[in-house]
Design a protein around this motif. Structure first.
Motif, PDB file in Angstrom:
ATOM      1  N   GLN A 270       0.836  -1.199   0.000  1.00  0.00           N
ATOM      2  CA  GLN A 270       0.000   0.000   0.000  1.00  0.00           C
ATOM      3  C   GLN A 270       0.871   1.249   0.000  1.00  0.00           C
ATOM      4  O   GLN A 270       1.865   1.329   0.706  1.00  0.00           O
ATOM      5  N   ALA A 271       0.486   2.245  -0.794  1.00  0.00           N
ATOM      6  CA  ALA A 271       1.253   3.492  -0.878  1.00  0.00           C
ATOM      7  C   ALA A 271       0.312   4.660  -1.141  1.00  0.00           C
ATOM      8  O   ALA A 271      -0.813   4.481  -1.604  1.00  0.00           O
ATOM      9  N   THR A 272       0.806   5.859  -0.851  1.00  0.00           N
ATOM     10  CA  THR A 272       0.038   7.081  -1.047  1.00  0.00           C
ATOM     11  C   THR A 272       0.836   8.051  -1.909  1.00  0.00           C
ATOM     12  O   THR A 272       2.057   8.183  -1.745  1.00  0.00           O
ATOM     13  N   VAL A 273       0.144   8.724  -2.821  1.00  0.00           N
ATOM     14  CA  VAL A 273       0.794   9.738  -3.656  1.00  0.00           C
ATOM     15  C   VAL A 273       1.058  10.965  -2.791  1.00  0.00           C
ATOM     16  O   VAL A 273       0.136  11.536  -2.205  1.00  0.00           O
ATOM     17  N   ILE A 274       2.332  11.369  -2.705  1.00  0.00           N
ATOM     18  CA  ILE A 274       2.702  12.504  -1.849  1.00  0.00           C
ATOM     19  C   ILE A 274       3.160  13.713  -2.648  1.00  0.00           C
ATOM     20  O   ILE A 274       3.244  14.817  -2.098  1.00  0.00           O
ATOM     21  N   ALA A 275       3.461  13.553  -3.920  1.00  0.00           N
ATOM     22  CA  ALA A 275       3.915  14.694  -4.723  1.00  0.00           C
ATOM     23  C   ALA A 275       3.651  14.428  -6.195  1.00  0.00           C
ATOM     24  O   ALA A 275       3.574  13.280  -6.642  1.00  0.00           O
ATOM     25  N   ARG A 276       3.517  15.552  -6.924  1.00  0.00           N
ATOM     26  CA  ARG A 276       3.269  15.459  -8.363  1.00  0.00           C
ATOM     27  C   ARG A 276       3.757  16.741  -9.019  1.00  0.00           C
ATOM     28  O   ARG A 276       3.335  17.838  -8.634  1.00  0.00           O
ATOM     29  N   ASN A 277       4.643  16.596  -9.977  1.00  0.00           N
ATOM     30  CA  ASN A 277       5.197  17.759 -10.663  1.00  0.00           C
ATOM     31  C   ASN A 277       4.198  18.274 -11.688  1.00  0.00           C
ATOM     32  O   ASN A 277       3.778  17.535 -12.576  1.00  0.00           O
ATOM     33  N   PRO A 278       3.784  19.561 -11.585  1.00  0.00           N
ATOM     34  CA  PRO A 278       2.820  20.101 -12.562  1.00  0.00           C
ATOM     35  C   PRO A 278       3.302  19.993 -14.003  1.00  0.00           C
ATOM     36  O   PRO A 278       2.489  19.850 -14.921  1.00  0.00           O
ATOM     37  N   ASP A 279       4.625  20.059 -14.212  1.00  0.00           N
ATOM     38  CA  ASP A 279       5.158  19.955 -15.572  1.00  0.00           C
ATOM     39  C   ASP A 279       5.089  18.534 -16.114  1.00  0.00           C
ATOM     40  O   ASP A 279       5.166  18.322 -17.322  1.00  0.00           O
ATOM     41  N   GLN A 280       4.957  17.547 -15.225  1.00  0.00           N
ATOM     42  CA  GLN A 280       4.877  16.145 -15.644  1.00  0.00           C
ATOM     43  C   GLN A 280       3.643  15.486 -15.018  1.00  0.00           C
ATOM     44  O   GLN A 280       3.683  14.344 -14.590  1.00  0.00           O
ATOM     45  N   TRP A 281       2.542  16.229 -14.995  1.00  0.00           N
ATOM     46  CA  TRP A 281       1.316  15.774 -14.341  1.00  0.00           C
ATOM     47  C   TRP A 281       0.809  14.452 -14.898  1.00  0.00           C
ATOM     48  O   TRP A 281       0.300  13.603 -14.170  1.00  0.00           O
TER      49      TRP A 281
END
Length: 296
Positions: free
Chosen positions: A120-131
């Motif tokens: 199990q894992a959670t998304v903690i970050a996302r780069n807007p340039d590589q959404w």
């Protein structure tokens, strides 16, 4: 004298009619504020309406509650029926799983392309340039995560682990524009049809399934699953559904557009598929990074 009183009554009647017409015309004009008589009349009428409306609403509410109870009763019966069907289905699944285990023991087959351990894992970050291409998870090598492990949601496959650190990992999504990103896939049906997910059409927001033999019939609406043959993704992970079938630029093979089962733009909780498979030398190959010809 009687004629005078008769004329007087007629005059009073005419005056009254004129006053009434003038009053009506005055009240019909567009105004920001009501006159004092109008306020009194409106308040009296409103009070009377409230007196009659409350019992009416109460009675209507009683009927609505009775109707809701009847609907709830019928819905409860349907849900109980569905629950019984689910229990039977669950029993069948358990029976099939038990039978599958016994058959495996008979043929001494310990591994399967479908086998994997979920992390199990959670998304903690996302780069807007590589959404549409990459996300970062809160699980890394200390949690058993390794490069090239498949990442899924409850809806289906979303990508694979591209980079790991002790506490985090980066997922490269299926919607990436990397031309070297390939997924060995199959078209679900009575006869399995194999192909490769190669590319993502950004305008259509769909994956592209290529290298399908032109003689093989595939149709819109068929499900696309991971084949497990690439050595990375477990078999049977849902990828999406075919929306259109055409031919490639040379007309030699078929090409299909696939609507992803998972929503790449809305990712929160995911699962990392820690696959266990047998390599050629017969050892446990979950730590190995073998040839990635199909899913590199």
């Amino acid at each position: 004298m009687p004629q005078f009183f008769s004329n007087k009554r007629l005059i009073l009647l005419l005056v009254g009619v004129i006053f009434l017409v003038a009053l009506i015309s005055f009240t019909l004009r567009d105004r920001d504020h009501a006159s004092l008589p109008e306020q009194i009349i409106k308040d009296v009428v409103g009070f009377g309406q409230s007196i009659f409306s409350k019992p009416t609403q109460y009675i209507t509410g009683v009927f609505d509650n009775v109707d809701s109870l009847l609907n709830t009763y019928e819905e409860n019966k349907r849900l109980k029926s569905r629950l019984e069907e689910f229990a039977k289905l669950q029993a069948d699944v358990n029976d099939l799983a038990s039978e599958n285990t016994r058959l495996r023991e008979i043929v001494d087959k310990k591994d399967d392309l479908r086998d994997y351990e979920p992390i199990q894992a959670t998304v903690i970050a996302r780069n807007p340039d590589q959404w549409e291409e990459k996300v970062i998870l809160d699980r890394g090598t200390v949690h058993g995560v390794k490069k090239n492990m498949a990442v899924i949601t409850a809806q289906g496959l979303i990508g694979k682990i591209k980079l790991t650190t002790p506490l985090t990992s980066t997922v490269e999504l299926l919607s990436t524009q990397d031309p070297n990103y390939r997924v060995s896939a199959m078209v679900a049906g009575q006869n399995e049809v194999f192909g490769l997910i190669e590319g993502y059409d950004e305008k259509r927001k769909e994956l592209i399934l290529k290298r399908i033999d032109s003689n093989i019939k595939i149709e819109k609406g068929q499900k696309i699953m991971s084949s497990g043959l690439g050595g990375i993704f477990p078999k049977g992970l849902l990828i999406g559904e075919i929306t259109e079938v055409t031919t490639d630029d040379f007309g030699l093979t078929k090409l299909a557009y696939v609507k992803p089962a998972a929503e790449f733009a809305l990712l929160d909780h995911v699962m990392i598929a820690k696959r266990s498979m047998v390599t050629i030398d017969g050892t446990d190959g979950e730590d190995s990074t073998t040839k990635e010809e199909d899913e590199s």
